[in-house]
Each structure stands twice: as C-alpha cells, then as structure tokens.
Design an enzyme around this catalytic site. Structure first.
Site, PDB file in Angstrom:
ATOM      1  N   CYS A  85      -3.672  -0.938  -2.228  1.00 50.11           N
ATOM      2  CA  CYS A  85      -3.917   0.497  -2.428  1.00 50.11           C
ATOM      3  C   CYS A  85      -4.869   0.710  -3.610  1.00 50.11           C
ATOM      4  O   CYS A  85      -4.608   0.232  -4.720  1.00 50.11           O
ATOM      5  CB  CYS A  85      -2.574   1.168  -2.712  1.00 50.11           C
ATOM      6  SG  CYS A  85      -2.667   2.917  -3.010  1.00 50.11           S
ATOM      7  N   HIS A 117      -8.249   3.771   3.643  1.00 48.60           N
ATOM      8  CA  HIS A 117      -8.499   4.374   4.954  1.00 48.60           C
ATOM      9  C   HIS A 117      -9.987   4.432   5.319  1.00 48.60           C
ATOM     10  O   HIS A 117     -10.327   4.563   6.491  1.00 48.60           O
ATOM     11  CB  HIS A 117      -7.959   5.807   4.983  1.00 48.60           C
ATOM     12  CG  HIS A 117      -6.465   5.891   4.998  1.00 48.60           C
ATOM     13  ND1 HIS A 117      -5.686   5.344   4.011  1.00 48.60           N
ATOM     14  CD2 HIS A 117      -5.612   6.459   5.892  1.00 48.60           C
ATOM     15  CE1 HIS A 117      -4.408   5.580   4.286  1.00 48.60           C
ATOM     16  NE2 HIS A 117      -4.344   6.254   5.418  1.00 48.60           N
ATOM     17  N   CYS A 131     -10.955   3.488  -0.985  1.00 45.49           N
ATOM     18  CA  CYS A 131      -9.680   3.925  -0.419  1.00 45.49           C
ATOM     19  C   CYS A 131      -9.429   3.105   0.845  1.00 45.49           C
ATOM     20  O   CYS A 131     -10.369   2.816   1.602  1.00 45.49           O
ATOM     21  CB  CYS A 131      -9.746   5.414  -0.074  1.00 45.49           C
ATOM     22  SG  CYS A 131      -8.289   6.018   0.799  1.00 45.49           S
ATOM     23  N   GLU A 142      -5.455   9.197   9.635  1.00 48.42           N
ATOM     24  CA  GLU A 142      -4.073   9.053  10.113  1.00 48.42           C
ATOM     25  C   GLU A 142      -3.869   9.813  11.430  1.00 48.42           C
ATOM     26  O   GLU A 142      -3.012   9.464  12.234  1.00 48.42           O
ATOM     27  CB  GLU A 142      -3.088   9.562   9.065  1.00 48.42           C
ATOM     28  CG  GLU A 142      -3.213   8.789   7.775  1.00 48.42           C
ATOM     29  CD  GLU A 142      -1.937   8.098   7.357  1.00 48.42           C
ATOM     30  OE1 GLU A 142      -0.873   8.459   7.865  1.00 48.42           O
ATOM     31  OE2 GLU A 142      -2.031   7.188   6.510  1.00 48.42           O
ATOM     32  N   ASP A 190       0.859  -1.178   0.000  1.00 48.97           N
ATOM     33  CA  ASP A 190       0.000   0.000   0.000  1.00 48.97           C
ATOM     34  C   ASP A 190       0.894   1.226   0.000  1.00 48.97           C
ATOM     35  O   ASP A 190       2.094   1.132   0.294  1.00 48.97           O
ATOM     36  CB  ASP A 190      -0.897   0.001   1.254  1.00 48.97           C
ATOM     37  CG  ASP A 190      -1.783   1.239   1.294  1.00 48.97           C
ATOM     38  OD1 ASP A 190      -2.385   1.573   0.258  1.00 48.97           O
ATOM     39  OD2 ASP A 190      -1.862   1.897   2.361  1.00 48.97           O
TER      40      ASP A 190
HETATM   41  N1  DGL Z   1      -3.815   3.902   0.009  1.00 47.31           N
HETATM   42  C1  DGL Z   1      -4.454   4.975  -0.718  1.00 47.31           C
HETATM   43  C2  DGL Z   1      -5.667   4.427  -1.464  1.00 47.31           C
HETATM   44  O1  DGL Z   1      -6.226   3.407  -1.122  1.00 47.31           O
HETATM   45  C3  DGL Z   1      -4.852   6.105   0.205  1.00 47.31           C
HETATM   46  C4  DGL Z   1      -3.699   6.930   0.707  1.00 47.31           C
HETATM   47  C5  DGL Z   1      -2.949   7.637  -0.395  1.00 47.31           C
HETATM   48  O2  DGL Z   1      -3.439   8.641  -0.954  1.00 47.31           O
HETATM   49  O3  DGL Z   1      -1.857   7.185  -0.719  1.00 47.31           O
HETATM   50  O4  DGL Z   1      -6.092   5.009  -2.415  1.00 47.31           O
END
Ligand code: DGL
Length: 275
Positions: free
Chosen positions: A74, A187, A185, A153, A11
């Site tokens: 990711c 998060h 996403c 975060e 990720d």
């Molecule tokens: N891991 C990213 C996503 O799932 C979110 C964080 C980022 O912008 O790198 O899109």
C-alpha cells in the site's frame, strides 16, 4: 529453514494484488500470505496516526503467521508507516515508495517528475522528499486523484466517466512537461491505458509492482532469503471484510482465479506514541 518461510504482503484492500501479481510472477517458488484490510479501506483519506495504527495491526497479523519479511504494497501505508514498521518489526520490511522513487529517478531525463496518489500519500510528501534526496534539482508535481480508487473497484476501467475524471485530474500535470509519472497507488496500474493515452507516449509510467520487484530481488539476494523449494506454492489471502467481494474484484485485478481466501478480525490494540 528461515528462507523457506512465506513472504507477508499487505494492503489496505484489494489494490495490493497489483503488487502481489508482479511478485508472484517474479518469485513463483515463494509462498505469499496476503492481507487486505478491506473492512477499513480506504486508508488514503485517513490521518497519519490511523494509518500507522492499521499498518502495525496488519504487520502483527502477518508476523504471527511466521513470515520471513514484510512487503508493504500500500502506497499510503508506505508513505506514513514504513519507518515505524521497519523500527518495530523483527523481519525486513520493504515498501513501495522508495522503489518508485528510485525507478523514477533512473528513468527521468529532464528531471521533471509527476506523482499521483491518494490524498494521504500526496499530503505526506514522501515521494517528493525521496526524489529530492536523489535528484535535488528535480521538479516534482503532485496530484491527489481520490476518485480513481472507487472507479477501479467498480470495475470501470475503460468507462467514459473514468476517462473524463482522469482528464480533469491530469490536465495540470499535462502542462508541466514531465517525462515520468509515478502511479503512487495500488489501484492505478489498472488505469495505465487511460492514463498513458492522456499523458502521451513521451511520459513513462512507474507502477509500484514493477519498481518494488527490482528491490525485492536485490534484498532477497543480499539477505539470502530466497526459498530453496522448487515447487509452486498455493498462497493464502486474508481479508477483514467480505470474502466474496475480494474474490470477484480481486479476480479482475489478477486477471485470474483466487483460491484460499479467509475472513479475519484484526483485534490487536495499538497505542500511537507521538515522537
Ligand atoms: N492501497 C491504497 C494505496 O496504495 C489505495 C486505497 C486506499 O486508499 O486505501 O495508497
């Protein structure tokens, strides 16, 4: 034996732990090697070329660790780099977009689907294209929610500011009569409560971990890649920035302790070639 090799998962940072958590619960006897590119996060506001470059470097690192497959946790990397990685790498590569699309298309009754994600994921239209391939007459409504990543975060999962931001981001989607919302996403699953409250009970939320779980079960079965070991393995975590921060924020994501975190430097050069 090949099937006893670890599964590589990467990720842009810590968020992919939401995907890792579901996969570890599903496959306790698999060993996972997780790479979080915490020094270069966020990917969600970067260009197509940069996201491909970083994703290839992440994949190369995990390949060198001898993984049997690559999970791109990711959404932003999956949106921009998945076909590139699948073409270039000698192991099966699976990303979160296709699985999210499949699950949303299965769930929706009224074919009105919302997608939220980083600006780069939304701009790529990867979810939209995927949904239209399966349900050509679906209506897809997308919204980039860039502030969700830093709020999570910061650990502000139930903070009133987060609720206010979510209300602003989701106000248009609320008027679209969607019955399914893809949390596009890594998060966003941590904000499931607040997003669910705002959108209401009639809107089903699709998160990356749960959707990729199904696909990974099928892929492992199909390719006969399930580990034959019957003991729970200790996984390894590599990060490109602070080990301490990954540990403290990551433990919120996992709701549990993380061991075996190591710092690494990704100095692999890669040249982006226009197709
Ligand atoms: N891991 C990213 C996503 O799932 C979110 C964080 C980022 O912008 O790198 O899109």
């Amino acid at each position: 034996m090949k099937k006893n090799l670890p599964i590589g998962i990467f990720d842009s940072g810590i968020g992919g732990l939401t995907v890792y958590k579901v996969l570890k619960e599903t496959f306790p006897y698999e060993k996972f090697i997780y790479l979080g590119d915490t020094a270069r996060v966020p990917y969600g506001i970067k260009s197509h070329e940069t996201i491909i470059q970083y994703s290839v470097q992440n994949g190369n690192f995990l390949l060198k660790k001898g993984v049997k497959m690559l999970v791109v946790a990711c959404n932003t990397s999956s949106a921009h780099a998945i076909s590139h990685l699948a073409d270039e790498f000698p192991v099966p590569v699976i990303g979160v977009i296709k699985s999210g699309v499949k699950m949303a298309c299965k769930i929706t009754k009224n074919k009105r689907i919302g997608v939220i994600g980083t600006p780069s994921t939304i701009d790529s239209k990867a979810y939209q294209r995927g949904i239209k391939e399966i349900l050509p007459d679906a209506n897809v409504f997308s919204k980039a929610c860039p502030l969700f990543v830093p709020l999570v975060e910061e650990g502000w999962i139930h903070h009133k500011i987060t609720r206010e931001v979510a209300e602003i981001y989701l106000s248009d989607l609320k008027k679209k009569n969607i019955d399914t919302l893809i949390l596009g996403c890594t998060h966003y699953p941590l904000l499931k409560d607040v997003i669910g409250e705002i959108m209401g009970n009639d809107v089903k939320l699709v998160s990356s971990g749960e959707s990729i779980r199904e696909d990974l079960i099928n892929l492992m079965e199909l390719l006969d890649l399930k580990s034959e070991d019957k003991e729970i393995k200790e996984d390894l975590f590599y990060v490109t920035d602070s080990v301490d921060r990954f540990k403290s924020v990551g433990e919120i994501f996992l709701n549990g302790k993380i061991k075996n975190i190591y710092h690494i430097d990704l100095k692999v050069t890669f040249e982006f070639k226009e197709e």
